[in-house]
Design a protein around this motif. Structure first.
Motif, PDB file in Angstrom:
ATOM      1  N   CYS A 149       0.828  -1.347   0.062  1.00 45.56           N
ATOM      2  CA  CYS A 149      -0.155   0.013   0.145  1.00 45.56           C
ATOM      3  C   CYS A 149       1.006   1.094   0.034  1.00 45.56           C
ATOM      4  O   CYS A 149       0.703   2.255  -0.756  1.00 45.56           O
ATOM      5  N   PHE A 159       2.307   2.020  -3.277  1.00 46.76           N
ATOM      6  CA  PHE A 159       1.220   2.566  -4.183  1.00 46.76           C
ATOM      7  C   PHE A 159       0.936   4.491  -3.907  1.00 46.76           C
ATOM      8  O   PHE A 159       0.028   4.635  -4.497  1.00 46.76           O
ATOM      9  N   LEU A 201       0.891   6.659  -6.857  1.00 48.11           N
ATOM     10  CA  LEU A 201      -0.305   6.391  -7.804  1.00 48.11           C
ATOM     11  C   LEU A 201      -1.599   6.735  -7.314  1.00 48.11           C
ATOM     12  O   LEU A 201      -2.359   7.471  -7.861  1.00 48.11           O
TER      13      LEU A 201
END
Length: 458
Positions: free
Chosen positions: A102, A105, A108
């Motif tokens: 997590c 990311f 993103l």
């Protein structure tokens, strides 16, 4: 609809939104928000590591930082959101590897949050909170496409503030803006959640009421009209009222162009037969033509803007009359347009027999034509097909990346057909990075007016 009272967006394991009040009520999210530390909790046996609801077996919660954020320097970075994931299954994949994934990311997620915010800012009118005209056009196209096979009735309202120019003239544009805001608030508070309210231009707005026949829609429209009248937005200084036109799909109109044309005529009748009333479209209105103001887009009601607009218009008329070559006229026109609209690039695409014959582009602060700049062919084709200009964020293409933040740059664009004697002989294409500015309706309106003169240059 999700509650979005803060910048934080919270999800559950089944991808539903959670009310943002959970920030204050949920200890886990509060800790992550205030201390900026990721939290991973897994129920072991019957006792959780921290206080969890009985049916929750595991939680991952991490702060989402802006793209430049570094978890090692988290105290100096801005949190753009909170990622919250929970599971009610005893057997789940929540573990240290999952939380690290997590965190990987983060960039993103942050990029998508920023893209969503930028997209929302281009689809919502900043002043009134209503939908923009560009987004309205897209919504209407989608609605009509859906109804192509399964006919569902809906009614379109167009309303306009009565004597709005007099309000601006007497009390100033600040008061005029306040009136627009308050009227929009009353309208949106009196329509269903699935209904749409959009700013069509200036003080004209469109409301779409799905699953409403014209009689049911008339009740809604008249209720809105009466509530605005009774609201006394300007107190005892002056009354604020609206006039409303109505047209029903598919009984009265079936295409987008026909809907907008007929509802506009119904509004015109409402305003010219006493104002502060609702009028349903009728076939006899076809014989009552709405007068066209030849200086629409040039005169806005703002003395400063009007003075600038008129001066530029005169410049272009003088340019048209000058004896210099066509290429020189185009060169001068592009330079003035780039400067006036504060665009980064301005391009004229010349057409002959519906094919591109030449392309001229100037860039701000450059003293010559430039050889190349990116043009969105898809949008150009749409403008040529519909013969109607657009202003929008070009989400289809990334023009570059910000050197400081690494974020993609999207362009704000205006694309306008150059029509002379009913024939499109070119395209006027403006663009500027959206982080610098976004073209607004007034600029688009004036650019459209000027395009009539530009089209006569060649």
């Amino acid at each position: 609809m999700p509650t979005q009272t803060e910048d934080t967006v919270v999800f559950t394991h089944n991808q539903n939104f959670v009310d943002n009040n959970i920030i204050k009520e949920n200890t886990i999210i509060y800790n992550v928000s205030s201390k900026r530390n990721p939290i991973f909790i897994k129920r072991v046996g019957l006792k959780p590591n921290m206080e969890l609801e009985e049916n929750i077996k595991a939680v991952i919660c991490i702060p989402v930082y802006t793209v430049l954020s570094n978890l090692n320097k988290r105290n100096n970075k801005e949190i753009t959101g909170i990622l919250y994931i929970e599971s009610d299954k005893i057997l789940n994949n929540f573990n240290v590897n999952a939380i690290n994934k997590c965190i990987e990311f983060n960039g993103l997620i942050s990029l998508n949050v920023d893209k969503y915010r930028l997209k929302m800012s281009s689809t919502i009118d900043v002043l009134t909170g209503t939908m923009t005209r560009r987004h309205l056009e897209i919504y209407m196209d989608d609605l009509l496409d859906e109804n192509r096979n399964f006919i569902k009735e809906f009614t379109v309202l167009m309303y306009d503030l009565d004597n709005f120019k007099a309000i601006n003239d007497k009390f100033g544009h600040g008061t005029g803006d306040l009136v627009l805001k308050e009227v929009s608030k009353i309208v949106m508070n009196n329509i269903e959640e699935k209904s749409v309210c959009a700013r069509y231009g200036g003080e004209e707005f469109i409301v779409i009421l799905p699953n409403h026949n014209v009689l049911k829609a008339y009740e809604v429209a008249d209720k809105i009209r009466r509530r605005i009248d009774k609201a006394k937005i300007l107190g005892n200084k002056r009354s604020v009222t609206i006039s409303i036109g109505l047209v029903a799909y598919p009984d009265m109109a079936i295409s987008k162009e026909e809907i907008f044309e007929k509802v506009d005529k119904a509004l015109y009748i409402a305003k010219n037969t006493g104002r502060n009333k609702c009028v349903i479209w009728n076939e006899r209105f076809n014989y009552k033509a709405r007068a066209t103001n030849k200086i629409t887009g040039i005169v806005t009601g703002n003395p400063v803007k009007d003075s600038r607009n008129v001066l530029v218009t005169v410049e272009f008329i003088e340019m048209l009359k000058s004896s210099i070559s066509t290429e020189e006229k185009i060169f001068n026109a592009l330079g003035r347009l780039v400067e006036f609209f504060e665009a980064t690039y301005c391009t004229i695409i010349l057409l002959k027999d519906k094919k591109v014959s030449n392309v001229y582009t100037r860039k701000i602060f450059k003293s010559d034509f430039i050889k190349k700049t990116y043009i969105n062919d898809k949008i150009v084709r749409e403008v040529l097909e519909k013969k109607i200009g657009v202003y929008m964020i070009d989400w289809d293409n990334i023009s570059g990346f910000d050197e400081t933040t690494g974020m993609p740059d999207w362009d704000s664009i205006m694309v306008i057909p150059l029509i002379n004697k009913g024939i499109i002989n070119g395209i006027l294409y403006f663009k500027v990075p959206a982080k610098i500015k976004e073209f607004n309706f007034e600029e688009f309106n004036f650019a459209s007016a000027i395009s009539n003169i530009v089209a006569a240059l060649f």
